[in-house]
Design a protein around this motif. Structure first.
Motif, PDB file in Angstrom:
ATOM      1  N   PHE A 109       0.839  -1.199   0.000  1.00 37.37           N
ATOM      2  CA  PHE A 109       0.000   0.000   0.000  1.00 37.37           C
ATOM      3  C   PHE A 109       0.876   1.252   0.000  1.00 37.37           C
ATOM      4  N   ALA A 110       1.883   1.272   0.871  1.00 34.78           N
ATOM      5  CA  ALA A 110       2.765   2.432   0.979  1.00 34.78           C
ATOM      6  C   ALA A 110       3.557   2.642  -0.311  1.00 34.78           C
ATOM      7  N   LEU A 111       4.092   1.576  -0.886  1.00 38.96           N
ATOM      8  CA  LEU A 111       4.877   1.696  -2.114  1.00 38.96           C
ATOM      9  C   LEU A 111       4.007   2.126  -3.284  1.00 38.96           C
ATOM     10  N   ALA A 112       2.796   1.577  -3.372  1.00 40.41           N
ATOM     11  CA  ALA A 112       1.903   1.925  -4.482  1.00 40.41           C
ATOM     12  C   ALA A 112       1.536   3.403  -4.458  1.00 40.41           C
ATOM     13  N   THR A 114       3.209   5.804  -2.869  1.00 41.96           N
ATOM     14  CA  THR A 114       4.403   6.642  -2.951  1.00 41.96           C
ATOM     15  C   THR A 114       4.948   6.721  -4.370  1.00 41.96           C
ATOM     16  N   LEU A 115       4.992   5.592  -5.073  1.00 40.18           N
ATOM     17  CA  LEU A 115       5.637   5.536  -6.381  1.00 40.18           C
ATOM     18  C   LEU A 115       4.668   5.662  -7.552  1.00 40.18           C
ATOM     19  N   LEU A 116       3.370   5.474  -7.310  1.00 36.42           N
ATOM     20  CA  LEU A 116       2.374   5.598  -8.386  1.00 36.42           C
ATOM     21  C   LEU A 116       1.237   6.545  -7.983  1.00 36.42           C
ATOM     22  N   PRO A 117       1.548   7.724  -7.475  1.00 39.02           N
ATOM     23  CA  PRO A 117       0.485   8.620  -7.015  1.00 39.02           C
ATOM     24  C   PRO A 117      -0.412   9.121  -8.138  1.00 39.02           C
ATOM     25  N   ASP A 118       0.108   9.126  -9.382  1.00 39.49           N
ATOM     26  CA  ASP A 118      -0.635   9.647 -10.525  1.00 39.49           C
ATOM     27  C   ASP A 118      -1.267   8.558 -11.381  1.00 39.49           C
ATOM     28  N   GLY A 125      -4.184  -2.058  -8.692  1.00 43.74           N
ATOM     29  CA  GLY A 125      -3.762  -3.405  -9.067  1.00 43.74           C
ATOM     30  C   GLY A 125      -2.645  -3.926  -8.191  1.00 43.74           C
ATOM     31  N   LEU A 126      -1.679  -3.059  -7.868  1.00 40.70           N
ATOM     32  CA  LEU A 126      -0.578  -3.480  -7.007  1.00 40.70           C
ATOM     33  C   LEU A 126      -1.047  -3.767  -5.588  1.00 40.70           C
ATOM     34  N   ILE A 127      -1.972  -2.967  -5.088  1.00 38.11           N
ATOM     35  CA  ILE A 127      -2.493  -3.221  -3.742  1.00 38.11           C
ATOM     36  C   ILE A 127      -3.187  -4.579  -3.696  1.00 38.11           C
ATOM     37  N   ILE A 128      -3.903  -4.916  -4.753  1.00 43.32           N
ATOM     38  CA  ILE A 128      -4.554  -6.231  -4.824  1.00 43.32           C
ATOM     39  C   ILE A 128      -3.508  -7.340  -4.817  1.00 43.32           C
ATOM     40  N   GLN A 176     -10.539   1.394   0.344  1.00 43.44           N
ATOM     41  CA  GLN A 176     -11.576   2.376   0.633  1.00 43.44           C
ATOM     42  C   GLN A 176     -11.352   3.128   1.941  1.00 43.44           C
ATOM     43  N   ILE A 177     -11.190   2.420   3.030  1.00 48.54           N
ATOM     44  CA  ILE A 177     -11.127   3.052   4.350  1.00 48.54           C
ATOM     45  C   ILE A 177      -9.823   3.805   4.576  1.00 48.54           C
ATOM     46  N   LEU A 178      -8.688   3.139   4.409  1.00 50.05           N
ATOM     47  CA  LEU A 178      -7.406   3.750   4.724  1.00 50.05           C
ATOM     48  C   LEU A 178      -7.106   4.984   3.867  1.00 50.05           C
ATOM     49  N   PRO A 179      -7.355   4.957   2.536  1.00 48.72           N
ATOM     50  CA  PRO A 179      -7.122   6.183   1.757  1.00 48.72           C
ATOM     51  C   PRO A 179      -7.944   7.366   2.266  1.00 48.72           C
ATOM     52  N   ALA A 180      -9.182   7.100   2.678  1.00 45.34           N
ATOM     53  CA  ALA A 180     -10.022   8.184   3.201  1.00 45.34           C
ATOM     54  C   ALA A 180      -9.476   8.695   4.528  1.00 45.34           C
ATOM     55  N   TRP A 181      -9.045   7.797   5.393  1.00 42.00           N
ATOM     56  CA  TRP A 181      -8.472   8.203   6.682  1.00 42.00           C
ATOM     57  C   TRP A 181      -7.233   9.069   6.499  1.00 42.00           C
ATOM     58  N   LEU A 182      -6.428   8.733   5.501  1.00 39.98           N
ATOM     59  CA  LEU A 182      -5.178   9.452   5.280  1.00 39.98           C
ATOM     60  C   LEU A 182      -5.344  10.679   4.389  1.00 39.98           C
TER      61      LEU A 182
END
Length: 367
Positions: A109-112, A114-118, A125-128, A176-182
């Motif tokens: 999650f952190a790498l996706a 950080t390195l693919l913000p756009d 797909g990477l998080i999956i 869904q949850i963590l992106p909204a929290w952050l």
């Protein structure tokens, strides 16, 4: 392949010399398989459509057959009467659960992000991929690295159970949850049923596990353990690597056109994957040594933590977002990067065996 006797750690480099020709030049064969797949995919029009016509558990039938061929010989070698020694090792089991279901998904999650913000589709797909813990190819890497075969079987079974129970919930949390929290924006819904995941587990683990267990029980009962391990296993062992090479050819053939047309996207997806595999494997290997695990179980811990269940990740990405989606491409790039990286880590693992001052309770055995 042969099953060498127990060796002291100082003799670890000699393991490579004792490998068969097939094992010793595995990186070469994998490179040839990749190149053959790419050429095949670009040279034969309509091959993608033909290969995807029939599916098993959401995976192309040829890939499914390759995976089953790859897993059966390894599971046939497991000494199922020794599993009790693994289930009693709480350090190994708890460490594996922590690394697989807390550290691994969080790191991806952190790498996706950080390195693919756009690139939200590739990021999803990477998080999956990070949520799908390995139940297949890890058995090959573990065996080649002289890991504990019984421990690998137990950890793979535990990962399978957790996948059925926790995959959808973790997908909801991380997408869904963590992106909204952050404050990272709106999340992405991931609708996948427990049955879809269980079906993948039953096919790609259940079938070869049942076949491997039956082979050992029936073989030992009719011919004895010596015959089974000295006559039968050496004959079926190479099938695992043939299945691996066949699977790689088909994977690259299916995606050869995409890789050729979108090399920049593939490179962007590959970067977080490379970091992920290196950090997960290296961190797990050092962690296993730090808590006092012997080499064979440390190698098993590292490979089961670093590998991912690309069959499930691809099936979920295609089922939810479509076969031409960026999420599906990210899932497909996963094994294309994982295979050569984890092959290289097999050799790093064998070299790192010298860091251990105690030997395992049983000698290493190869695929």
């Amino acid at each position: 392949m042969s099953s060498p006797s127990t060796r002291p750690p100082a003799a670890a480099p000699a393991v490579l010399k004792g490998l068969s020709t097939l094992d010793r030049f595995l990186p070469v064969w994998i490179g040839v398989a990749m190149a053959a797949g790419l050429l095949l995919g670009r040279a034969v029009p309509g091959l993608n459509t033909a290969l995807e016509t029939v599916k098993v558990g959401g995976i192309s039938l040829p890939i499914a057959l390759g995976l089953l061929l790859m897993m059966y010989p390894v599971l046939a070698k497991v000494r199922y009467d020794r599993l009790g020694t693994v289930t009693g090792d709480r350090r190994l089991l708890l460490s594996s659960l922590l690394l697989n279901w807390v550290v691994g998904p969080a790191l991806m999650f952190a790498l996706a992000w950080t390195l693919l913000p756009d690139l939200p589709a590739y990021r999803t797909g990477l998080i999956i991929v990070g949520l799908a813990r390995c139940i297949a190819m890890v058995l090959i890497w573990n065996d080649l690295a002289c890991g504990d075969r019984e421990a690998a079987a137990v950890l793979v079974a535990i990962n399978s159970i957790f996948q059925v129970v926790a995959f959808a919930a973790l997908g909801w949390f991380y997408l869904q949850i963590l992106p909204a929290w952050l404050g990272l924006g709106e999340g992405t819904a991931l609708q996948v049923s427990a049955w879809d995941i269980a079906q993948s587990v039953l096919i790609f683990l259940g079938i070869p596990l049942a076949a491997g267990y039956a082979s050992r029980k029936l073989g030992e009962r009719s011919k004895g353990r010596d015959w089974y391990e000295e006559r039968f296993l050496p004959k079926v062992g190479p099938v695992a690597l043939y299945g691996l090479l066949f699977t790689i050819v088909i994977l690259f053939a299916l995606q050869g056109h995409t890789i050729g047309e979108r090399p920049g996207d593939v490179a962007r997806i590959a970067l977080p994957l490379l970091v992920y595999f290196a950090v997960m494997w290296g961190g797990s290997f050092l962690f296993g040594r730090a808590i006092g695990l012997p080499y064979d179980r440390t190698a098993t811990l590292a490979f089961t933590a670093a590998g991912n269940n690309f069959e499930l990740a691809i099936a979920v990405a295609i089922g939810v977002f479509g076969v031409t989606s960026g999420q599906a491409l990210a899932g497909v790039v996963g094994p294309l990067i994982e295979v050569p990286v984890l092959v290289a880590l097999v050799y790093v693992s064998l070299w790192g065996r010298r860091l251990f001052t105690t030997t395992a309770s049983k000698g290493p055995a190869h695929v």
